[in-house]
Scaffold this active site. Structure first.
Site, PDB file in Angstrom:
ATOM      1  N   SER A   1      28.537   6.030 -31.503  1.00 33.14           N
ATOM      2  CA  SER A   1      27.108   6.230 -31.754  1.00 33.14           C
ATOM      3  C   SER A   1      26.318   4.929 -31.789  1.00 33.14           C
ATOM      4  CB  SER A   1      26.898   7.015 -33.055  1.00 33.14           C
ATOM      5  OG  SER A   1      27.479   6.343 -34.155  1.00 33.14           O
TER       6      SER A   1
ATOM      7  N   CYS B   1      29.466  15.409 -31.617  1.00 29.85           N
ATOM      8  CA  CYS B   1      30.098  14.235 -32.225  1.00 29.85           C
ATOM      9  C   CYS B   1      29.088  13.081 -32.355  1.00 29.85           C
ATOM     10  CB  CYS B   1      31.358  13.837 -31.468  1.00 29.85           C
ATOM     11  SG  CYS B   1      32.472  12.774 -32.429  1.00 29.85           S
TER      12      CYS B   1
ATOM     13  N   ARG C   1      29.226   9.064 -40.525  1.00 25.74           N
ATOM     14  CA  ARG C   1      30.024   8.673 -39.355  1.00 25.74           C
ATOM     15  C   ARG C   1      31.509   8.616 -39.696  1.00 25.74           C
ATOM     16  NH1 ARG C   1      29.879   3.671 -37.707  1.00 25.74           N
ATOM     17  NH2 ARG C   1      30.399   4.047 -35.538  1.00 25.74           N
TER      18      ARG C   1
ATOM     19  N   ILE D   1      37.407  14.492 -33.143  1.00 33.09           N
ATOM     20  CA  ILE D   1      37.926  13.173 -32.769  1.00 33.09           C
ATOM     21  C   ILE D   1      37.064  12.112 -33.459  1.00 33.09           C
ATOM     22  CG2 ILE D   1      38.475  11.604 -30.871  1.00 33.09           C
ATOM     23  CD1 ILE D   1      38.491  14.144 -29.040  1.00 33.09           C
TER      24      ILE D   1
ATOM     25  N   HIS E   1      34.028  18.728 -30.253  1.00 39.73           N
ATOM     26  CA  HIS E   1      33.862  18.560 -28.803  1.00 39.73           C
ATOM     27  C   HIS E   1      34.186  19.860 -28.067  1.00 39.73           C
ATOM     28  CE1 HIS E   1      33.568  14.077 -28.586  1.00 39.73           C
ATOM     29  NE2 HIS E   1      34.194  14.150 -29.735  1.00 39.73           N
TER      30      HIS E   1
ATOM     31  N   GLU F   1      33.332  20.770 -25.229  1.00 43.96           N
ATOM     32  CA  GLU F   1      33.470  20.535 -23.786  1.00 43.96           C
ATOM     33  C   GLU F   1      34.910  20.298 -23.359  1.00 43.96           C
ATOM     34  OE1 GLU F   1      32.991  16.427 -25.551  1.00 43.96           O
ATOM     35  OE2 GLU F   1      32.165  18.430 -25.944  1.00 43.96           O
TER      36      GLU F   1
END
Length: 202
Positions: free
Chosen positions: A51, A81, A110, A139, A182, A184
């Site tokens: 980030s 995320c 975070r 993750i 995630h 995806e």
């Protein structure tokens, strides 16, 4: 709007995976790297990555302020995320110079789940998504420590999640959605389908 045009911020992270997931979910998907490309899209996905690096890249590519403006004007967005972190109004455990977009009234921590070795998977009940529980891959993921009155909690870590049990890992405020995990990477398209439906409805 049969197939909305949804951009994926293509600076870092799982860009190809998000593009594929969006195409599978009924959208036309395109990578976004320049400010002028933001004007053409109906929605935006902000992928995972790191980030603080992504916030620097947003400034380097002169995308930060144009993106903030589009979000203020109601652009639907989905962040996974690191994307969740960037969409937050407040971030804990980040660098003092890190920039964020403030599109969701929430406080995010975070790397709340720990380092890469502490990454894990869990089955989640996800508000607004029917069918089997969603397999979620975390993750070095954040979690949400506070949400504002206008923020809907979509998913929490189940009671079997050990020390993280009950932590908020998916939220929505208006047309903006964020997940700690995630989707995806699992092949389960239901989060992307939900987001494409939100884009169509705006």
């Amino acid at each position: 709007m049969t197939r909305p045009l949804v951009g994926v911020l293509a600076l870092q992270g799982d860009v190809r995976e998000h593009l594929a997931a969006l195409n599978d979910s009924g959208a036309d998907a395109v990578g976004i790297r320049r400010p002028e490309e933001l004007e053409k899209i109906d929605g935006l996905v902000i992928p995972g990555g790191e980030s603080t690096t992504m916030s620097k890249l947003l400034q380097i590519f002169e995308l930060l302020e144009p993106l903030k403006a589009r979000l203020r004007d109601g652009l639907p967005a989905y962040g996974s995320c690191a994307g969740m972190i960037l969409l937050a109004s407040e971030i804990l455990d980040t660098r003092p110079d890190a920039q964020h977009l403030g599109a969701i009234d929430m406080t995010v921590r975070r790397n709340a789940f720990g380092r890469q070795v502490d990454s894990f998977e869990s089955d989640l009940e996800f508000e607004g998504i029917v069918g089997d529980p969603m397999r979620a891959v975390f993750i070095r993921a954040p979690w949400v420590e506070r949400v504002g009155d206008d923020v809907q909690v979509l998913a929490r870590v189940p009671e079997s999640g050990g020390a993280a049990a009950g932590r908020i890992v998916a939220v929505r405020q208006g047309a903006v959605v964020a997940t700690s995990f995630h989707p995806e990477v699992t092949g389960d398209r239901r989060v992307h389908e939900l987001f494409v439906d939100i884009v169509r409805g705006v």
